[in-house]
Design a protein around this motif. Structure first.
Motif, PDB file in Angstrom:
ATOM      1  N   GLU A 187       0.918  -1.437  -0.058  1.00 31.22           N
ATOM      2  CA  GLU A 187       0.060  -0.013   0.148  1.00 31.22           C
ATOM      3  C   GLU A 187       0.716   1.276   0.036  1.00 31.22           C
ATOM      4  O   GLU A 187       1.989   1.483   0.716  1.00 31.22           O
ATOM      5  CB  GLU A 187      -0.947  -0.023   1.210  1.00 31.22           C
ATOM      6  CG  GLU A 187      -2.009  -0.888   1.228  1.00 31.22           C
ATOM      7  CD  GLU A 187      -2.992  -1.000   0.101  1.00 31.22           C
ATOM      8  OE1 GLU A 187      -3.295   0.292  -0.208  1.00 31.22           O
ATOM      9  OE2 GLU A 187      -3.626  -1.822  -0.647  1.00 31.22           O
ATOM     10  N   VAL A 188       0.528   2.245  -0.861  1.00 35.00           N
ATOM     11  CA  VAL A 188       1.203   3.533  -0.828  1.00 35.00           C
ATOM     12  C   VAL A 188       0.998   4.224   0.263  1.00 35.00           C
ATOM     13  O   VAL A 188       0.007   4.533   0.504  1.00 35.00           O
ATOM     14  CB  VAL A 188       0.990   4.366  -2.225  1.00 35.00           C
ATOM     15  CG1 VAL A 188       1.705   5.448  -2.290  1.00 35.00           C
ATOM     16  CG2 VAL A 188       1.425   3.522  -3.405  1.00 35.00           C
ATOM     17  N   ASP A 189       1.871   4.810   0.649  1.00 36.28           N
ATOM     18  CA  ASP A 189       1.755   5.558   2.133  1.00 36.28           C
ATOM     19  C   ASP A 189       1.660   7.158   1.742  1.00 36.28           C
ATOM     20  O   ASP A 189       2.579   7.666   1.139  1.00 36.28           O
ATOM     21  CB  ASP A 189       2.955   5.551   2.753  1.00 36.28           C
ATOM     22  CG  ASP A 189       2.735   6.340   4.542  1.00 36.28           C
ATOM     23  OD1 ASP A 189       1.887   7.069   4.473  1.00 36.28           O
ATOM     24  OD2 ASP A 189       3.592   6.175   5.368  1.00 36.28           O
ATOM     25  N   PRO A 190       0.522   7.589   1.927  1.00 34.41           N
ATOM     26  CA  PRO A 190       0.403   9.129   1.214  1.00 34.41           C
ATOM     27  C   PRO A 190       1.195  10.101   2.094  1.00 34.41           C
ATOM     28  O   PRO A 190       1.227  11.203   1.464  1.00 34.41           O
ATOM     29  CB  PRO A 190      -1.031   9.363   1.546  1.00 34.41           C
ATOM     30  CG  PRO A 190      -1.572   8.313   2.495  1.00 34.41           C
ATOM     31  CD  PRO A 190      -0.716   7.107   2.259  1.00 34.41           C
ATOM     32  N   THR A 191       1.771   9.813   3.240  1.00 40.09           N
ATOM     33  CA  THR A 191       2.411  10.796   3.945  1.00 40.09           C
ATOM     34  C   THR A 191       4.033  10.781   3.542  1.00 40.09           C
ATOM     35  O   THR A 191       4.439  11.939   3.891  1.00 40.09           O
ATOM     36  CB  THR A 191       2.313  10.463   5.413  1.00 40.09           C
ATOM     37  OG1 THR A 191       3.196   9.127   5.511  1.00 40.09           O
ATOM     38  CG2 THR A 191       0.947  10.349   5.953  1.00 40.09           C
ATOM     39  N   LEU A 192       4.433   9.947   2.767  1.00 40.79           N
ATOM     40  CA  LEU A 192       5.983   9.865   2.034  1.00 40.79           C
ATOM     41  C   LEU A 192       5.812  10.977   1.189  1.00 40.79           C
ATOM     42  O   LEU A 192       5.002  11.357   0.410  1.00 40.79           O
ATOM     43  CB  LEU A 192       6.037   8.427   1.834  1.00 40.79           C
ATOM     44  CG  LEU A 192       6.075   7.387   2.578  1.00 40.79           C
ATOM     45  CD1 LEU A 192       6.369   6.047   2.123  1.00 40.79           C
ATOM     46  CD2 LEU A 192       7.365   7.841   3.923  1.00 40.79           C
ATOM     47  N   ARG A 197       7.519   7.878  -2.136  1.00 37.66           N
ATOM     48  CA  ARG A 197       6.314   7.081  -2.207  1.00 37.66           C
ATOM     49  C   ARG A 197       6.003   5.968  -3.187  1.00 37.66           C
ATOM     50  O   ARG A 197       5.689   5.004  -2.806  1.00 37.66           O
ATOM     51  CB  ARG A 197       5.279   8.069  -2.264  1.00 37.66           C
ATOM     52  CG  ARG A 197       3.625   7.666  -1.810  1.00 37.66           C
ATOM     53  CD  ARG A 197       2.596   8.567  -2.368  1.00 37.66           C
ATOM     54  NE  ARG A 197       3.161  10.217  -1.688  1.00 37.66           N
ATOM     55  CZ  ARG A 197       2.594  11.179  -2.140  1.00 37.66           C
ATOM     56  NH1 ARG A 197       1.743  10.945  -2.928  1.00 37.66           N
ATOM     57  NH2 ARG A 197       2.926  12.387  -1.684  1.00 37.66           N
ATOM     58  N   ASP A 201       6.654   0.824  -3.294  1.00 36.51           N
ATOM     59  CA  ASP A 201       5.254   0.414  -3.313  1.00 36.51           C
ATOM     60  C   ASP A 201       5.345  -1.258  -3.644  1.00 36.51           C
ATOM     61  O   ASP A 201       4.299  -1.558  -3.977  1.00 36.51           O
ATOM     62  CB  ASP A 201       4.402   0.956  -4.298  1.00 36.51           C
ATOM     63  CG  ASP A 201       5.100   1.044  -5.566  1.00 36.51           C
ATOM     64  OD1 ASP A 201       6.036   0.207  -6.063  1.00 36.51           O
ATOM     65  OD2 ASP A 201       4.203   1.533  -6.717  1.00 36.51           O
ATOM     66  N   PRO A 227       9.603  -3.513   3.306  1.00 34.38           N
ATOM     67  CA  PRO A 227       9.747  -2.508   4.235  1.00 34.38           C
ATOM     68  C   PRO A 227      10.959  -2.753   5.292  1.00 34.38           C
ATOM     69  O   PRO A 227      11.464  -3.787   5.192  1.00 34.38           O
ATOM     70  CB  PRO A 227       8.320  -2.721   5.163  1.00 34.38           C
ATOM     71  CG  PRO A 227       7.525  -3.425   3.995  1.00 34.38           C
ATOM     72  CD  PRO A 227       8.346  -4.396   3.226  1.00 34.38           C
TER      73      PRO A 227
END
Length: 304
Positions: A187-192, A197, A201, A227
């Protein structure tokens, strides 16, 4: 082979790094996008690095850096070529102005973000009059080390049957590497930050070579998983003398060269990093990925 410590050519790294980022940002804007920014990476050539083919309405062009003749070359499918010498005393701001003018002249205008990325300063190219060093001898020493690492990484990466990258030159930080993917998307972390980002992925293990422009201070091989490295991975026993774990697995080039079989030890280091990654990430299809290639032996010389 001489080891080049970062402090010995820091001013050149900071200048050359910005020159290279200009070309990288053109590739980033123009080359059709691939997962993990693979399309925008540079290729290692016999004399330096290159963007590879870049597409435009006016045809295909390339931007290359030659560290033998010490020049940047822009050439295209029409046979047009412009050469820019790499020499001491040319500021990043001056080089940038000249670079953009030459792109425009050839018909390949590209609007890029002029703020450096993945670097220790963020002065826009057009304002950077501080960085203007170019030590030819240091660049040549560094590129010899890059070619050694490129050979080792190529031999290591070649047999893998799963999804992997080529041996890329990462222009954002001037290191080289290759990535193997387990096959699991993340899942792509929108905060990165946007660059990071979409660069992480998928579950992966990365292997590479860094010039040491960080707290290590000298060139080294590295390996890590994404990760973030789990505790089990950090405890992996690396049976390569003087290799160690410090946020990632590290094997200093100095220690590698001082060993009896440098190339073999570097290969061993990467293999251990890979085997540990498969275990902690629970890779599937490993029998397929690692199946030996069934190809005829290569012959450098052939009898006629």
């Amino acid at each position: 082979m001489d080891i080049l410590k970062y402090e010995e050519w820091k001013s050149t790294v900071d200048t050359l790094g910005m020159y290279i980022q200009m070309a990288g940002k053109v590739a980033l804007e123009r080359i059709p996008q691939e997962p993990e920014w693979e399309s925008a990476m540079f290729h290692i050539t016999p004399t330096g690095i290159s963007t590879g083919n870049i597409f435009s309405d006016n045809g295909i062009f390339q931007i290359s850096f030659n560290f033998v003749k010490h020049e940047m070359v822009i050439h295209d499918e029409h046979g047009k070529k412009i050469v820019t010498p790499l020499r001491d005393g040319v500021s990043v701001a001056h080089f940038y102005k000249d670079f953009i003018e030459k792109l425009n002249f050839l018909g390949y205008r590209t609007d890029i973000n002029s703020i450096p990325q993945e670097w220790c300063f963020t002065t826009p190219f057009e304002d950077d009059i501080l960085h203007k060093s170019y030590n030819r001898h240091a660049v040549e020493k560094w590129f010899k080390l890059v070619k050694f690492a490129y050979k080792v990484l190529t031999k290591f990466a070649a047999p893998f049957r799963g999804r992997r990258t080529k041996i890329n030159f990462y222009w954002g930080c001037m290191d080289i590497g290759t990535v193997r993917y387990s096959g699991k998307l993340l899942e792509v972390d929108p905060t990165l930050p946007v660059g990071f980002r979409y660069g992480v992925d998928a579950e992966e293990v990365e292997f590479g070579f860094n010039l040491g422009n960080n707290e290590i201070g000298e060139p080294y091989f590295f390996g890590f998983v994404w990760p973030n490295n789990p505790e089990e991975y950090k405890k992996t026993q690396i049976s390569v003398d003087k290799a160690f774990y410090e946020n990632q697995f590290i094997y200093k080039l100095r220690d590698c060269f001082e060993s009896t079989f440098p190339e073999e030890n570097a290969m061993k280091f990467f293999r251990i990093v890979y085997e540990a990654a498969k275990k902690v990430q629970n890779w599937e299809n490993v029998n397929t990925y690692d199946k030996p290639l069934e190809l005829p032996p290569q012959k450098i010389y052939r009898k006629h």
